[in-house]
Design a protein around this motif. Structure first.
Motif, short mmCIF file in Angstrom:
data_model
loop_
_atom_site.label_atom_id
_atom_site.label_comp_id
_atom_site.label_asym_id
_atom_site.label_seq_id
_atom_site.Cartn_x
_atom_site.Cartn_y
_atom_site.Cartn_z
N GLY A 32 4.97 -0.74 -1.09
CA GLY A 32 5.33 0.25 -0.12
C GLY A 32 4.16 1.45 0.08
O GLY A 32 3.34 1.74 -0.68
N GLU A 33 4.46 1.99 1.38
CA GLU A 33 3.40 2.89 1.95
C GLU A 33 3.11 4.15 1.05
O GLU A 33 2.13 4.53 0.86
CB GLU A 33 3.87 3.39 3.41
CG GLU A 33 2.81 4.06 4.39
CD GLU A 33 3.39 4.22 5.62
OE1 GLU A 33 2.94 5.28 6.08
OE2 GLU A 33 3.99 3.25 6.21
N LYS A 34 4.02 4.72 0.52
CA LYS A 34 4.09 5.78 -0.72
C LYS A 34 3.11 5.17 -1.84
O LYS A 34 2.74 6.28 -2.36
CB LYS A 34 5.42 6.41 -0.80
CG LYS A 34 6.12 6.92 0.44
CD LYS A 34 7.57 7.42 -0.04
CE LYS A 34 8.31 7.93 1.16
NZ LYS A 34 9.73 8.34 0.81
N ARG A 35 3.12 4.38 -1.95
CA ARG A 35 2.51 3.92 -3.48
C ARG A 35 1.07 3.21 -3.06
O ARG A 35 0.22 3.13 -4.10
CB ARG A 35 3.53 2.96 -4.26
CG ARG A 35 4.75 3.83 -4.67
CD ARG A 35 5.62 2.92 -5.38
NE ARG A 35 6.21 1.66 -4.54
CZ ARG A 35 7.14 1.90 -3.49
NH1 ARG A 35 7.62 3.16 -3.20
NH2 ARG A 35 7.63 1.00 -2.82
N VAL A 36 0.71 2.81 -1.85
CA VAL A 36 -0.28 2.21 -1.67
C VAL A 36 -1.80 2.70 -2.03
O VAL A 36 -2.45 1.96 -2.48
CB VAL A 36 -0.50 1.60 -0.29
CG1 VAL A 36 -0.67 2.57 0.78
CG2 VAL A 36 -1.17 0.18 -0.05
N GLY A 37 -1.84 3.93 -1.89
CA GLY A 37 -2.94 4.53 -2.49
C GLY A 37 -3.21 4.55 -3.81
O GLY A 37 -4.49 4.35 -4.25
N LYS A 38 -2.04 4.88 -4.54
CA LYS A 38 -2.40 4.57 -5.99
C LYS A 38 -2.68 3.38 -6.51
O LYS A 38 -3.40 3.14 -7.27
CB LYS A 38 -0.81 5.02 -6.66
CG LYS A 38 -0.61 6.72 -6.73
CD LYS A 38 0.50 6.86 -7.25
CE LYS A 38 0.83 8.48 -7.40
NZ LYS A 38 2.05 8.56 -7.85
N MET A 39 -2.01 2.04 -5.92
CA MET A 39 -2.29 0.87 -6.10
C MET A 39 -3.79 0.53 -5.89
O MET A 39 -4.43 -0.24 -6.77
CB MET A 39 -1.43 0.01 -5.49
CG MET A 39 -1.52 -1.65 -5.94
SD MET A 39 -1.07 -1.82 -7.85
CE MET A 39 0.73 -1.38 -7.72
#
Length: 87
Positions: free
Chosen positions: A10-17
């Motif tokens: 999901g877009e909200k978590r993609v940076g962390k992944m």
């Protein structure tokens, strides 16, 4: 072992992944990573990824090979992140 890891997060978590996966593997294209990794490090990566993911919405796919020599990689078009070795 040599792995190719692909995620759909999901877009909200993609940076962390993205940040997490870069700690273990080489980023080669949007949501795609590859590299040599031990079984222990791969399990560690997967456990840490699960803490970021919403398992009912997100997914990770890991393709495994015992060695890079068993894979043939062909790139058509521009390579997003060319792997280089710095000494």
């Amino acid at each position: 072992m040599y792995v190719i890891l692909v995620y759909d997060i999901g877009e909200k978590r993609v940076g962390k992944m993205l940040k997490l996966c870069r700690q273990y593997l080489n980023w080669i294209q949007n949501s795609v990573f590859e590299g040599d990794i031990t079984e222990v490090k791969l399990k560690e990566l997967q456990q840490r990824a699960k803490s970021i993911m919403k398992v009912e919405e997100d997914s990770i796919i890991v393709f495994k090979s015992r060695d890079l020599k068993w894979l043939e990689k062909e790139i058509v078009g521009k390579e997003k992140n060319e792997l280089t070795n710095f000494l």
